[in-house]
Design an enzyme around this catalytic site. Sequence first.
Site, PDB file in Angstrom:
ATOM      1  N   LYS A  61      -6.847  10.468  81.110  1.00  0.00           N
ATOM      2  CA  LYS A  61      -6.176  11.354  80.117  1.00  0.00           C
ATOM      3  C   LYS A  61      -6.866  11.504  78.793  1.00  0.00           C
ATOM      4  O   LYS A  61      -7.180  10.538  78.004  1.00  0.00           O
ATOM      5  CB  LYS A  61      -4.765  10.712  79.708  1.00  0.00           C
ATOM      6  CG  LYS A  61      -4.105  11.726  78.713  1.00  0.00           C
ATOM      7  CD  LYS A  61      -2.522  11.148  78.527  1.00  0.00           C
ATOM      8  CE  LYS A  61      -1.871  12.339  77.949  1.00  0.00           C
ATOM      9  NZ  LYS A  61      -2.411  12.872  76.541  1.00  0.00           N
ATOM     10  N   ASP A 109      -8.111  12.642  75.184  1.00  0.00           N
ATOM     11  CA  ASP A 109      -7.256  12.970  74.070  1.00  0.00           C
ATOM     12  C   ASP A 109      -7.967  14.004  73.111  1.00  0.00           C
ATOM     13  O   ASP A 109      -8.942  13.992  72.090  1.00  0.00           O
ATOM     14  CB  ASP A 109      -7.692  11.600  73.117  1.00  0.00           C
ATOM     15  CG  ASP A 109      -6.488  11.561  72.104  1.00  0.00           C
ATOM     16  OD1 ASP A 109      -5.821  12.418  71.677  1.00  0.00           O
ATOM     17  OD2 ASP A 109      -6.779  10.720  71.264  1.00  0.00           O
ATOM     18  N   GLU A 128      -7.098   6.904  76.363  1.00  0.00           N
ATOM     19  CA  GLU A 128      -5.817   7.034  75.956  1.00  0.00           C
ATOM     20  C   GLU A 128      -4.874   6.605  77.134  1.00  0.00           C
ATOM     21  O   GLU A 128      -3.823   6.296  76.810  1.00  0.00           O
ATOM     22  CB  GLU A 128      -5.585   8.578  75.644  1.00  0.00           C
ATOM     23  CG  GLU A 128      -4.001   8.892  74.837  1.00  0.00           C
ATOM     24  CD  GLU A 128      -3.714  10.373  74.797  1.00  0.00           C
ATOM     25  OE1 GLU A 128      -2.845  10.642  74.138  1.00  0.00           O
ATOM     26  OE2 GLU A 128      -4.587  11.145  74.794  1.00  0.00           O
TER      27      GLU A 128
END
Length: 301
Positions: free
Chosen positions: A27, A29, A160
């Site tokens: 994921k 950021d 993240e």
Amino acid sequence: MPYPVEPMLAIPGELPQDRELYGLEVKWDGIRAVLHIDGGLRVTGRHGADFTRRYPEISTFGVPNAILDGEVVSLDPKTGIPSFGRLQHRMHQVDPDPAMLRRYPVAYMPFDLLFLDGAPLFDLPYRDRRALLDELDIGAPPYFPGESDLLRATHEQGLEGIVAKRLDSPYRPGVRSPWWVKVKNLTTREVVLGGWKPGKGRREGGIGSLIMGAFTEEGLTYVGHVGTGLTEAALDHLYALLRPLEIPRSPFRNEVPWRNRWVRPELVGEVAYTMVTEERRLRNPVWRGLRPDKIPAEVTL
């Protein structure tokens, strides 16, 4: 070619039990962005917002006709990790000057392919769309088997979190679907309560969010505010504790946004958060509870 395309969204949650049915991605950021490449380049965000002029570094990757889904990030030059704090310097610059481009460059991380050579790919399974994306050889970050320990790896690297995507899932523009699950890495720490922001709506007349700080050599330093994770019972309890501590002026050494109610910094709480920004703010904080076993002077940056 459809234009604009709303990004498909993930729901927050935990790693699925049937992990063999999923692919795992890092994921990133940053800011979600869809690239429309058709004799030129257009960059759009949520609700069709046009970001093309904001990020002139983004290129067509040499692809003549495609729609890509991905994330705009700004990498920390020391760690190579996406820095949301760095990206904030670019987010509202419609026509960034050369100095801004040099100081806070951005990159594009493509992770899905929605349209290619005149053909829409929305109904293809995720695994097939990713295979086509990889064939383009444009540097798309890889995805990993659902059984891999990617979540722990991202935590160790300060990233993240991850997104788990069902391998058979189609792409549904603008839909927040349980086919995609975002799982964030959280870190916990103590914070000193220095005030609260008055509530609105169902929190009218009470606490809306708590103003957090930690001590440095200069004094109590503002590190953000937290409203997530506070139950009605917790809000009532905190209100009863904070009201007797009210003072007329801010206890923080640095400026705090908004009009707040200030208190003597005598209570310590604990929050979970995803990262600390360059401005030393806690990102995505979630309230976990009071820490009566801690004294404020122990809570330092």
